[in-house]
Design an enzyme around this catalytic site. Sequence first.
Site, mmCIF file in Angstrom:
data_model
loop_
_atom_site.group_PDB
_atom_site.id
_atom_site.type_symbol
_atom_site.label_atom_id
_atom_site.label_comp_id
_atom_site.label_asym_id
_atom_site.label_seq_id
_atom_site.Cartn_x
_atom_site.Cartn_y
_atom_site.Cartn_z
ATOM 1 N N GLU A 34 -16.250 -2.397 18.317
ATOM 2 C CA GLU A 34 -15.977 -3.670 18.997
ATOM 3 C C GLU A 34 -17.241 -4.269 19.602
ATOM 4 O O GLU A 34 -17.310 -4.550 20.801
ATOM 5 C CB GLU A 34 -14.875 -3.520 20.061
ATOM 6 C CG GLU A 34 -13.482 -3.570 19.469
ATOM 7 C CD GLU A 34 -12.443 -4.149 20.424
ATOM 8 O OE1 GLU A 34 -12.306 -5.385 20.438
ATOM 9 O OE2 GLU A 34 -11.783 -3.383 21.138
ATOM 10 N N TYR A 106 -13.457 1.603 13.131
ATOM 11 C CA TYR A 106 -12.622 0.899 14.107
ATOM 12 C C TYR A 106 -11.335 0.484 13.396
ATOM 13 O O TYR A 106 -11.265 -0.542 12.748
ATOM 14 C CB TYR A 106 -13.378 -0.317 14.656
ATOM 15 C CG TYR A 106 -12.577 -1.208 15.561
ATOM 16 C CD1 TYR A 106 -11.778 -0.683 16.567
ATOM 17 C CD2 TYR A 106 -12.627 -2.594 15.427
ATOM 18 C CE1 TYR A 106 -11.050 -1.503 17.399
ATOM 19 C CE2 TYR A 106 -11.909 -3.423 16.262
ATOM 20 C CZ TYR A 106 -11.115 -2.866 17.245
ATOM 21 O OH TYR A 106 -10.391 -3.693 18.062
ATOM 22 N N ASP A 147 -12.643 4.602 17.006
ATOM 23 C CA ASP A 147 -11.400 4.158 17.629
ATOM 24 C C ASP A 147 -10.347 4.068 16.528
ATOM 25 O O ASP A 147 -10.353 3.131 15.746
ATOM 26 C CB ASP A 147 -11.626 2.799 18.307
ATOM 27 C CG ASP A 147 -10.358 2.240 18.923
ATOM 28 O OD1 ASP A 147 -9.310 2.900 18.824
ATOM 29 O OD2 ASP A 147 -10.423 1.142 19.504
ATOM 30 N N ASN A 149 -7.097 3.886 17.071
ATOM 31 C CA ASN A 149 -5.911 3.156 17.530
ATOM 32 C C ASN A 149 -4.615 3.898 17.211
ATOM 33 O O ASN A 149 -3.603 3.297 16.838
ATOM 34 C CB ASN A 149 -5.891 1.736 16.959
ATOM 35 C CG ASN A 149 -6.612 0.747 17.852
ATOM 36 O OD1 ASN A 149 -6.457 0.764 19.069
ATOM 37 N ND2 ASN A 149 -7.425 -0.131 17.258
ATOM 38 N N ASP A 247 -12.659 -0.861 28.457
ATOM 39 C CA ASP A 247 -11.388 -0.173 28.713
ATOM 40 C C ASP A 247 -11.348 1.214 28.053
ATOM 41 O O ASP A 247 -10.476 2.015 28.347
ATOM 42 C CB ASP A 247 -10.170 -1.030 28.330
ATOM 43 C CG ASP A 247 -10.359 -1.839 27.067
ATOM 44 O OD1 ASP A 247 -11.373 -1.653 26.365
ATOM 45 O OD2 ASP A 247 -9.480 -2.664 26.756
#
Length: 258
Positions: A34, A106, A147, A149, A247
């Site tokens: 990101e 990602y 990441d 997710n 975050d």
Amino acid sequence: MKIATYNVNGVNGRLPVLLRWLHETAPDVVCLQELKAPQEKFPLKAIEDAGYQAIWHGQKSWNGVAILSRGHEIQELRRELPGDEEDTHSRYIEAIINNMVIGCLYLPNGNPAPGPKLEYKLGWFERLHAHAAELLTHDVPVILAGDYNVMPTELDVYKPERWVDDALFRPEVREAFKNLVDQGWTDALRKIYPNEVIYTFWDYFRNAYGRNAGLRIDHFLLSPHLKKRLLNAGVDKEVRGWEKSSDHAPTWIELSEE
DNA sequence: ATGCCCGTGACACACGGA
């Protein structure tokens, strides 16, 4: 050798935090996700001044991935996941560093689900599955970091019952992650902490970090060669508490040399 | 059930995030 992954949520907005963390923890290799910056807006000078070489694949506003290395040369292998010519998202970059293949990924979020975004996520997972299988045929150490997710199990969610319909935790998404791991990969964080609650992400909402209402969604998958070289792993949780933090928190592993 | 809080792009709020 210490290797880290960190979803920075905007590499320029996050630059002071990123540089402070690099300075304090000095990882050898860092996978970033990101970036939220176009190719030409990557802060290369600041990264180099911090002692790192970098390769990256930027994109305006969204996505964007990078690999940083301190001391070892970066030999780029690819900057997209194979299998879909029409996928324009910058979500994958891969390189050889210190005789290991490092894939920085990602994975799509997938919400709202069900819908086209979940379909895109599952399709991306299929392509990752195929590429990961291909990597395992080469008999070379491989790390797939980033990441994902996905919270792999109920232990990885502060309130599992609230997340069952979410694209990060739906049964088909967890199954896709499990199918990938079952190719022969080791989930490094779970290997080091088999029964502990360990999170890598805390929402900006609702004082999630203060309440430890977190998720474990940033993962290291290690090829069979590396399983026996895994010395330690962890999450730099305190970084999530810094001013202007992402975050996500940086997550890392330590490998022995050969 | 929804907003909450963020970064980005561009100048106000829309969008995506997880």
